[in-house]
Motif scaffolding. Structure first.
Motif, PDB file in Angstrom:
ATOM      1  N   ASP A 128      48.367  67.382  22.726  1.00 57.20           N
ATOM      2  CA  ASP A 128      47.889  66.144  23.354  1.00 57.20           C
ATOM      3  C   ASP A 128      47.141  65.239  22.383  1.00 57.20           C
ATOM      4  O   ASP A 128      47.029  64.035  22.614  1.00 57.20           O
ATOM      5  CB  ASP A 128      46.987  66.465  24.552  1.00 57.20           C
ATOM      6  CG  ASP A 128      47.765  67.079  25.702  1.00 57.20           C
ATOM      7  OD1 ASP A 128      48.980  66.808  25.804  1.00 57.20           O
ATOM      8  OD2 ASP A 128      47.167  67.833  26.481  1.00 57.20           O
ATOM      9  N   GLY A 137      52.453  61.986  19.135  1.00 55.97           N
ATOM     10  CA  GLY A 137      52.891  62.476  20.442  1.00 55.97           C
ATOM     11  C   GLY A 137      53.357  63.914  20.370  1.00 55.97           C
ATOM     12  O   GLY A 137      53.668  64.440  19.302  1.00 55.97           O
ATOM     13  N   ASP A 138      53.389  64.566  21.515  1.00 53.87           N
ATOM     14  CA  ASP A 138      53.762  65.978  21.548  1.00 53.87           C
ATOM     15  C   ASP A 138      55.246  66.203  21.275  1.00 53.87           C
ATOM     16  O   ASP A 138      55.640  67.250  20.783  1.00 53.87           O
ATOM     17  CB  ASP A 138      53.340  66.636  22.861  1.00 53.87           C
ATOM     18  CG  ASP A 138      53.983  66.017  24.093  1.00 53.87           C
ATOM     19  OD1 ASP A 138      54.773  65.064  23.963  1.00 53.87           O
ATOM     20  OD2 ASP A 138      53.675  66.488  25.204  1.00 53.87           O
TER      21      ASP A 138
END
Length: 130
Positions: A38, A43-44
């Motif tokens: 997170d 971004g994941d």
């Protein structure tokens, strides 16, 4: 820096490929980045697509700062066992493609399915009208 005692093969590292359990391999070291997903600035998805393979090239191409490299040490869980066999490249690519398709959210499937469904209905109505 602590001495690493845990050795993993690439198959073991590749099994940790979900949002709830995500490991990446960079420069022969294995990192558990699950709790960092997170917080990752990219971004994941970037980290999730880097699982199951050696992500060194991807990591280097992104131009990470020294701070990012220092932060990685916090997530270090072990090293790749140099004597262990690695996943063959074609098998790895196939696994990556399957995982990416499975990870696509429903919203990406909804529009093509709706267009196909509407096309079928219009075609049937057109043929029925003739």
């Amino acid at each position: 820096m602590p001495t690493l005692t845990k050795l993993f093969n690439m198959q073991e590292a590749a099994e940790h490929n979900t949002k709830d359990d995500c490991w990446v391999v960079i420069d022969g070291k294995v990192y558990d980045v699950t709790t960092y997903l997170d917080e990752h600035p990219g971004g994941d998805d970037v980290l999730l697509t880097a699982t199951g393979k050696d992500a060194t090239e991807d990591f280097e191409d992104a131009g990470h700062s020294q701070d990012a490299r220092d932060l990685m040490e916090k997530y270090l869980v072990g090293e790749l066992d140099p004597s262990a066999a690695t996943i063959s490249e074609p098998e790895q690519e196939k696994d990556d493609k399957i995982r990416k398709i499975k990870d696509l959210p429903l919203q990406y499937w909804a529009i093509p399915i709706a267009v196909a469904g509407i096309s079928i209905v219009v075609g049937v109505l057109y043929l029925h009208k003739r």
